[in-house]
Design an enzyme around this catalytic site. Structure first.
Site, short mmCIF file in Angstrom:
data_model
loop_
_atom_site.label_atom_id
_atom_site.label_comp_id
_atom_site.label_asym_id
_atom_site.label_seq_id
_atom_site.Cartn_x
_atom_site.Cartn_y
_atom_site.Cartn_z
N SER A 120 0.86 -1.19 0.00
CA SER A 120 0.00 0.00 0.00
C SER A 120 0.89 1.23 0.00
CB SER A 120 -0.89 0.01 1.25
OG SER A 120 -1.54 1.25 1.42
N TYR A 132 -2.00 -0.93 10.48
CA TYR A 132 -2.14 -1.22 9.05
C TYR A 132 -0.86 -0.86 8.30
CZ TYR A 132 -4.05 -1.20 4.31
OH TYR A 132 -4.28 -1.46 2.97
#
Length: 246
Positions: free
Chosen positions: A142, A155
């Site tokens: 990401s 995350y």
């Protein structure tokens, strides 16, 4: 020329979002797909649709946080097709929260799926790829694996880890002709925000989704990395919406 036709590709997180878009695009370009996710009904429906279009598509219900299930997925693919060319570790969850909320069970889930799921995939497929002296492992990280913001702590931690793991894998296995690619999406219209249990955070993310990319944009990036000739390794791609600042 796309070097994708007849490649045997395992794709996790295939039931929606980036995974579903990637399954469609690679199948349309002649790859032999094994789709993995937890939701069998969606896998079966996608398989049926792609087969009607002429695709060679199998599926296996798989929870990537289970090492045994990931090992079974690899063995299933070898039994069906005889070998594996590509593993795409795409499954992921994103239950963002503030650390003071102490949502430890959600932290554990992210670590199990986003980080350990990638490691389990590498562990299961690597002996096969080392033996055949070729292969391609694509790990979806990401943009939050490059930068950190509030509520992203765990995350981002898992996505930084995916980048670190993939880079080490590249260095270790280059001599065995095993290619690695890290895909780092920015904002994409997927179901990821559905895992956010803090309503104010979910609303903030959803309110910014007007600039988010279609999952097809990420699928195209994966196809680009896969379609290079054997001597070319596309090691990392960051794919953001043009208007995304972070």
């Amino acid at each position: 020329m796309l070097h994708v036709e007849n490649k045997v590709v395992i794709l996790t997180g295939a039931s929606s979002g980036i995974g579903e878009a990637t399954a469609r695009l690679l199948s349309q370009n002649g790859a032999k797909m094994v789709l993995a996710a937890r939701r069998e009904e969606r896998l079966r429906s996608l398989q049926r649709e792609l087969q009607q279009e002429g695709g060679v598509v199998e599926y296996k219900v798989t929870n990537v946080s289970s090492q045994n299930e990931v090992e079974d997925l690899i063995l299933y693919t070898i039994n069906k097709f005889g070998h594996i060319d590509v593993l795409i570790n795409n499954a992921g969850i994103m239950p963002l929260s503030y650390l003071h909320e102490r949502k430890v069970s959600e932290w554990d889930q992210m670590i199990d799926v986003n980080m350990k799921g990638v490691l389990y995939g590498i562990d299961a497929v690597l002996p096969h790829m080392r033996q055949q002296k070729k292969g391609h492992i694509i790990n979806v990280s990401s943009v939050t694996g490059h930068i950190v913001n509030k509520t992203w702590a765990v995350y981002s931690g898992t996505k930084f880890a995916v980048r670190a793991i993939t880079e080490a894998l590249r260095q270790e296995e280059a001599k065995n002709n095993i290619r690695t690619t890290i895909i780092c999406p920015g904002g994409v219209k997927t179901e990821l925000t559905n895992t956010i249990s803090t309503e104010s955070i979910k609303k903030e993310i959803d309110d910014n989704m007007d600039i988010a990319l279609s999952p097809n944009a990420i699928a195209n990036g994966i196809l680009y990395a896969l379609s290079q000739p054997e001597e070319v390794a596309v090691n990392e791609l960051i794919i953001r919406p043009t208007r995304q600042e972070l």
